[in-house]
Design a protein around this motif. Structure first.
Motif, PDB file in Angstrom:
ATOM      1  N   ASP A 205      -4.690 -15.206 -30.721  1.00  0.00           N
ATOM      2  CA  ASP A 205      -3.650 -14.571 -30.580  1.00  0.00           C
ATOM      3  C   ASP A 205      -2.969 -14.111 -29.347  1.00  0.00           C
ATOM      4  O   ASP A 205      -3.569 -14.147 -28.169  1.00  0.00           O
ATOM      5  CB  ASP A 205      -3.600 -12.788 -31.030  1.00  0.00           C
ATOM      6  N   THR A 206      -1.581 -14.727 -28.891  1.00  0.00           N
ATOM      7  CA  THR A 206      -1.058 -14.635 -27.669  1.00  0.00           C
ATOM      8  C   THR A 206      -0.394 -12.965 -28.259  1.00  0.00           C
ATOM      9  O   THR A 206       0.482 -12.200 -28.671  1.00  0.00           O
ATOM     10  CB  THR A 206      -0.148 -15.596 -27.324  1.00  0.00           C
ATOM     11  N   ASP A 207       0.930 -13.080 -26.581  1.00  0.00           N
ATOM     12  CA  ASP A 207       1.974 -12.623 -26.946  1.00  0.00           C
ATOM     13  C   ASP A 207       1.562 -10.437 -26.905  1.00  0.00           C
ATOM     14  O   ASP A 207       2.129  -9.844 -27.843  1.00  0.00           O
ATOM     15  CB  ASP A 207       2.849 -12.278 -27.938  1.00  0.00           C
ATOM     16  N   PHE A 208       0.650 -10.315 -26.185  1.00  0.00           N
ATOM     17  CA  PHE A 208       0.557  -8.834 -26.842  1.00  0.00           C
ATOM     18  C   PHE A 208       1.453  -7.523 -26.177  1.00  0.00           C
ATOM     19  O   PHE A 208       0.947  -6.058 -25.757  1.00  0.00           O
ATOM     20  CB  PHE A 208      -0.836  -8.793 -25.478  1.00  0.00           C
ATOM     21  N   ALA A 209       2.443  -8.285 -25.367  1.00  0.00           N
ATOM     22  CA  ALA A 209       3.492  -7.378 -24.903  1.00  0.00           C
ATOM     23  C   ALA A 209       4.294  -7.058 -26.133  1.00  0.00           C
ATOM     24  O   ALA A 209       5.213  -5.807 -25.845  1.00  0.00           O
ATOM     25  CB  ALA A 209       4.371  -7.695 -24.193  1.00  0.00           C
ATOM     26  N   ASN A 210       4.145  -7.599 -27.622  1.00  0.00           N
ATOM     27  CA  ASN A 210       4.672  -6.724 -28.733  1.00  0.00           C
ATOM     28  C   ASN A 210       3.487  -6.947 -29.989  1.00  0.00           C
ATOM     29  O   ASN A 210       3.457  -6.879 -30.962  1.00  0.00           O
ATOM     30  CB  ASN A 210       5.125  -8.027 -28.973  1.00  0.00           C
ATOM     31  N   ARG A 211       2.365  -6.268 -28.849  1.00  0.00           N
ATOM     32  CA  ARG A 211       1.140  -5.875 -29.837  1.00  0.00           C
ATOM     33  C   ARG A 211       0.161  -4.865 -29.522  1.00  0.00           C
ATOM     34  O   ARG A 211       0.512  -4.727 -28.385  1.00  0.00           O
ATOM     35  CB  ARG A 211      -0.069  -7.167 -30.754  1.00  0.00           C
ATOM     36  N   LEU A 266      -4.016 -19.575 -17.290  1.00  0.00           N
ATOM     37  CA  LEU A 266      -2.787 -17.980 -16.339  1.00  0.00           C
ATOM     38  C   LEU A 266      -2.420 -17.287 -18.289  1.00  0.00           C
ATOM     39  O   LEU A 266      -2.734 -16.573 -18.223  1.00  0.00           O
ATOM     40  CB  LEU A 266      -1.677 -19.817 -16.226  1.00  0.00           C
ATOM     41  N   ALA A 267      -2.858 -18.445 -19.207  1.00  0.00           N
ATOM     42  CA  ALA A 267      -2.901 -17.734 -20.222  1.00  0.00           C
ATOM     43  C   ALA A 267      -3.576 -16.543 -20.655  1.00  0.00           C
ATOM     44  O   ALA A 267      -2.948 -15.822 -21.518  1.00  0.00           O
ATOM     45  CB  ALA A 267      -2.851 -18.956 -21.201  1.00  0.00           C
ATOM     46  N   GLU A 268      -4.916 -17.123 -20.886  1.00  0.00           N
ATOM     47  CA  GLU A 268      -5.606 -15.935 -20.799  1.00  0.00           C
ATOM     48  C   GLU A 268      -5.682 -14.945 -19.679  1.00  0.00           C
ATOM     49  O   GLU A 268      -5.655 -13.837 -20.283  1.00  0.00           O
ATOM     50  CB  GLU A 268      -7.316 -16.632 -20.582  1.00  0.00           C
ATOM     51  N   VAL A 269      -5.577 -15.193 -18.721  1.00  0.00           N
ATOM     52  CA  VAL A 269      -5.024 -13.319 -17.892  1.00  0.00           C
ATOM     53  C   VAL A 269      -3.517 -12.948 -18.359  1.00  0.00           C
ATOM     54  O   VAL A 269      -3.950 -12.105 -18.416  1.00  0.00           O
ATOM     55  CB  VAL A 269      -4.712 -14.671 -16.379  1.00  0.00           C
ATOM     56  N   VAL A 270      -2.652 -13.597 -18.653  1.00  0.00           N
ATOM     57  CA  VAL A 270      -1.627 -13.202 -19.484  1.00  0.00           C
ATOM     58  C   VAL A 270      -2.244 -12.326 -19.872  1.00  0.00           C
ATOM     59  O   VAL A 270      -1.669 -10.743 -20.723  1.00  0.00           O
ATOM     60  CB  VAL A 270      -0.401 -13.952 -19.284  1.00  0.00           C
ATOM     61  N   LYS A 271      -2.504 -13.158 -21.058  1.00  0.00           N
ATOM     62  CA  LYS A 271      -3.492 -12.078 -22.572  1.00  0.00           C
ATOM     63  C   LYS A 271      -3.754 -10.854 -21.731  1.00  0.00           C
ATOM     64  O   LYS A 271      -3.762  -9.491 -21.959  1.00  0.00           O
ATOM     65  CB  LYS A 271      -4.080 -13.210 -22.802  1.00  0.00           C
ATOM     66  N   GLU A 272      -5.001 -10.897 -21.332  1.00  0.00           N
ATOM     67  CA  GLU A 272      -5.484  -9.286 -20.493  1.00  0.00           C
ATOM     68  C   GLU A 272      -4.984  -8.457 -19.823  1.00  0.00           C
ATOM     69  O   GLU A 272      -4.767  -7.319 -19.901  1.00  0.00           O
ATOM     70  CB  GLU A 272      -6.703 -10.110 -19.224  1.00  0.00           C
ATOM     71  N   ILE A 273      -3.567  -8.827 -19.150  1.00  0.00           N
ATOM     72  CA  ILE A 273      -3.006  -8.278 -18.519  1.00  0.00           C
ATOM     73  C   ILE A 273      -1.864  -7.029 -19.362  1.00  0.00           C
ATOM     74  O   ILE A 273      -1.730  -5.860 -19.735  1.00  0.00           O
ATOM     75  CB  ILE A 273      -1.717  -8.955 -17.069  1.00  0.00           C
ATOM     76  N   GLU A 274      -1.423  -7.854 -19.797  1.00  0.00           N
ATOM     77  CA  GLU A 274      -0.349  -7.510 -21.640  1.00  0.00           C
ATOM     78  C   GLU A 274      -1.421  -6.381 -22.355  1.00  0.00           C
ATOM     79  O   GLU A 274      -0.610  -5.724 -23.372  1.00  0.00           O
ATOM     80  CB  GLU A 274       0.019  -8.134 -21.841  1.00  0.00           C
ATOM     81  N   CYS A 275      -2.281  -6.587 -22.365  1.00  0.00           N
ATOM     82  CA  CYS A 275      -3.731  -5.747 -23.489  1.00  0.00           C
ATOM     83  C   CYS A 275      -3.774  -4.379 -22.354  1.00  0.00           C
ATOM     84  O   CYS A 275      -4.172  -3.128 -23.540  1.00  0.00           O
ATOM     85  CB  CYS A 275      -4.969  -6.458 -23.419  1.00  0.00           C
TER      86      CYS A 275
END
Length: 819
Positions: A205-211, A266-275
């Motif tokens: 899963d991605t887009d945790f800015a909307n989850r 980068l994709a993993e880090v973006v996910k972790e930050i947005e969580c």
């Protein structure tokens, strides 16, 4: 944390009662109504709900339709506040055909009758002393014959806890008392827009800015009217605002976190930050407290570490706040490690930044480039050189400033060229308008910078607004902010909620608490010109404050300088809506911070060479019961203890000081909450809720939620604790509350495996309780999952990855939670 109603007396003569020393309603029914049908509304064999249902006569099916009506309203009955009561009348002679039947209350504290005709129900009201409520049942024939009526009386006593204590549990379930139900609400990854895909929960899963984010912590239910306006009395629609403190990194990715060539993807880090951050989601009741969330609500919102923030108050614009993102030092990005919260009197939400320091990287080269003041500050707050920062985020990009900002190493010639000052932009209380998704949150710097756990707000008409705040680290302090402006109740309905925050939270005085040995305490002002230099000690050089902004940015150093009392990890603060007293949970302390010879009256225990591993709860009452008081009285309300381990007289006397037993023992109190003042459970003697984040008792039980009915400061007395390290013995005088009993403290809930119970609120009527379950199965990973909750709540054979989630708890008979 991861690591203010009197009711007038009314009596209707000599009526039957059902106090606990008198025969039960069942016995009375058998004796007086053995040939009549009876109805017990909300009765359950496993609870006290049998108290509170009027005894009711049955209809005479042999009536010939020619005699006058004769009706019965049933027998007198007794109950206690918050219980569901059902009234059923009957026609015992004549004919009821074509008649209009109804119930009406004729005396006593007013209640709302639920339903029309016959039967009807009501919830017994809050009372300070026993009150009689009288009801009239009427049958009025439509053929013009004379109507008949009868009365019955229900005697209501003050509220008591009305559930059977939940036992210790090591199940992978949320366990609640019999007669209660659990509904899983929003979970990690649940989508917050119509376009966001359902959560796969397999690491893709991605887009945790909307989850929904991870590690849900403190939460609050903000009511919505049917038209979508703020409504503090709304029962069936609202906005759930929840903090997201941290992540369980191992479950967010397919096979856990990865590193490629020394760098994180980068994709993993973006996910972790947005969580991280805060979520806002709309909740609705589909009927009879059947709750769900609205995926496509226009109010849904995520606030992440990347969301634009405004800096507000005395520290805004300080040189300490200048970064490459804000050359003026008045803006920043995001909020992180959001733990407990605060709710203002003007319907805004306060989220508090706790363990933010560990997210920052500082290379060893940085130390030689800093001023002595900044080096001291960074050391005092734990932003150390040689640290790579939590999860090594900065390795994912050297150009994306949402990533490079977590590297606080000096790399430019001045502060506006790098992020050397980024750590000073964190550690604040952040105000959010939950009703306006387009609003910019504001960091309220007047409330000071530390490892904020929470910020309980107390508003009293004609007094300043006060915020009570714990700094959740060992040997840190309790703070209070007092506004310059006095509270105007008209501001409660202001449409510009952040402007109200400007009014009450940007100008005032910050204080820190000193707890004295005689049971008194003093609020020490942290005001420039009144705070001396902090003396040199250990690794610290002497620190002299330059201005008020300096004091607020370095509140820990200022608190050191004025001689505040170091506490055993100050956690949540909560205020009793009936008494105004403030409660502070102190979760624990290890032996390094609370050695056996290092106790004080407010932190009096040190045992098993482990310090204070089970924690305690302290409470205080302000002098004159005013928010602006400069002094207070205090005692220790409860001491945590593992009663299984307290198996000697010495341990029972000096560790299990509150006399806990298997129905109410607990360890590491964290979350703290009083039932809402609008709920029956929040009136007269409000129910106090205690959540735990424990590692000391997890061999016998998962973390838990307890319900209590506390007394007041001073209801106990002086007490001497004996502490020993096995060789030497030390005594410590303190002040304790009255001991716990099963009547005033019971375990209400136990969570699933490896979780923390944190985050709690209720609907205004107290009939739905929302609770946060954080990081179940945190000790496992994708290849060895150690909890399958929340799927396991309904499917015990589940193999799913665990997810933090909110649950809604309701009472099956529709009554008030806990009563």
């Amino acid at each position: 944390m991861t690591d203010n109603s009197s009711i007038g007396l009314y009596t209707d003569g000599d009526v039957a009662t059902n106090d606990t020393t008198q025969p039960s309603l069942e016995a009375l029914a058998e004796k007086r109504f053995s040939r009549r049908q009876t109805l017990f509304g909300g009765a359950r064999a496993t609870s006290l709900a049998l108290m509170g249902t009027a005894m009711l006569a049955a209809c005479d099916d042999d009536a010939d339709g020619t005699t006058a009506l004769v009706v019965s309203a049933g027998a007198t009955a007794a109950t206690s506040a918050g219980r569901m009561v059902t009234l059923t009348g009957s026609v015992t002679a004549g004919s009821s055909k074509g008649s209009a039947i109804s119930w009406a209350q004729t005396s006593g504290p007013e209640v709302e009758l639920i339903g029309t005709g016959n039967p009807v129900s009501f919830i017994a009201p809050a009372v300070e002393s026993t009150q009689d409520l009288t009801f009239t049942f009427t049958a009025a024939p439509t053929n013009g014959d004379t109507a008949a009526s009868a009365t019955t009386t229900v005697r209501v006593s003050p509220a008591v806890l009305g559930f059977t204590a939940v036992a210790h549990s090591l199940e992978d379930l949320v366990v609640v008392p019999d007669g209660y139900s659990v509904t899983v609400m929003t979970r990690l990854g649940d989508p917050l827009t119509a376009a966001t895909a359902a959560y796969a929960n397999d690491g893709t899963d991605t887009d945790f800015a909307n989850r929904i984010g991870d590690h849900g912590d403190a939460l609050h239910f903000f009511g919505l009217s049917s038209g979508g306006d703020p409504d503090s009395s709304a029962l069936t629609r609202g906005l759930m605002v929840q903090n997201h403190e941290n992540i369980t990194q191992a479950y967010l990715h397919v096979d856990g976190p990865t590193t490629v060539g020394g760098a994180r993807p980068l994709a993993e880090v973006v996910k972790e930050i947005e969580c991280h951050g805060v979520s806002v989601s709309e909740y609705v009741d589909g009927g009879e407290r059947s709750w769900s969330y609205v995926q496509d609500s226009r109010f849904n919102r995520r606030i992440t570490p990347n969301t634009e923030m405004a800096l507000s108050g005395p520290a805004a614009g300080s040189d300490w706040m200048v970064t490459a993102y804000s050359a003026e030092g008045t803006a920043g990005r995001g909020t992180i490690n959001n733990c407990a919260n605060g709710i203002t009197g003007w319907n805004s939400y306060l989220t508090c930044e706790e363990n933010w320091a560990g997210y920052f990287r500082r290379d060893t080269s940085d130390a030689a480039l800093r001023s002595a003041a900044q080096l001291t500050s960074l050391l005092r707050y734990g932003v150390r050189t040689g640290a790579s920062g939590n999860y090594n985020w900065t390795t994912a990009s050297s150009t994306d400033t949402t990533i490079t900002r977590w590297n606080a190493t000096i790399s430019g010639t001045e502060a506006r060229e790098d992020f050397r000052n980024e750590p000073f932009q964190f550690g604040w209380v952040v105000e959010i308008d939950p009703y306006d998704p387009a609003s910019t949150p504001r960091k309220r710097t007047a409330l000071g910078r530390c490892g904020h756990e929470g910020a309980f707000i107390r508003v009293v008409e004609g007094q300043p607004v006060a915020a009570y705040m714990g700094d959740d680290s060992r040997s840190e302090y309790l703070y209070k902010f007092v506004s310059n402006q006095t509270w105007d109740a008209d501001d409660a309905s202001a449409s510009d909620r952040l402007a109200m925050g400007d009014k009450y939270l940007d100008a005032g005085t910050l204080y820190v608490a000193r707890f004295d040995e005689d049971g008194s305490g003093t609020w020490l002002p942290l005001v420039y010109g009144q705070v001396p230099s902090r003396p040199a000690s250990g690794s610290y050089v002497e620190y002299t404050f330059a201005d008020q902004a300096d004091i607020l940015i370095n509140a820990r150093l200022a608190a050191d300088a004025v001689g505040a009392t170091p506490m055993d990890r100050p956690e949540w603060t909560a205020g009793n809506p009936a008494t105004g007293e403030i409660y502070l949970t102190l979760t624990n302390s290890n032996n390094s911070y609370r050695p056996v010879d290092g106790t004080n009256a407010a932190n009096p225990r040190s045992y098993w060479n482990a310090g204070n591993p089970n924690g305690h709860i302290i409470r205080l009452r302000e002098e004159g019961d005013t928010t602006a008081a400069s002094s207070f009285a205090w005692d220790i309300y409860l001491f945590g203890a593992d009663t299984i381990d307290c198996d000697t007289t010495f341990e029972e006397t000096n560790i299990n000081i509150s006399d806990l037993d298997l129905r109410n023992d607990f360890s590491s109190p964290d979350g703290a909450y009083f039932s809402r003042a609008t709920a029956i459970s929040g009136q007269v003697n409000p129910v106090f809720w205690i959540e735990t984040d424990d590692g000391a008792m997890t061999d016998v039980t998962n973390c838990m939620l307890l319900a209590a009915m506390p007394g007041t400061v001073g209801d106990g007395g002086a007490f001497t604790v004996t502490n020993t390290d096995g060789t030497s013995t030390y005594t410590q005088d303190t002040y304790v509350g009255t001991p716990a009993t099963a009547a005033n403290l019971r375990r209400f809930l136990v969570g699933p495996l490896e979780c923390e119970i944190t985050g709690i609120d209720m609907t205004p009527d107290g009939r739905t309780l929302f609770v946060g379950i954080q990081h179940p199965g945190e000790g496992g990973d994708a290849s060895a999952i150690t909890s399958h909750w929340p799927t396991s709540q309904s499917d015990t054979g589940s193999s799913a990855r665990p997810r933090s989630a909110v649950v809604a708890i309701t009472k099956d008979d529709g009554g008030v939670i806990a009563l």
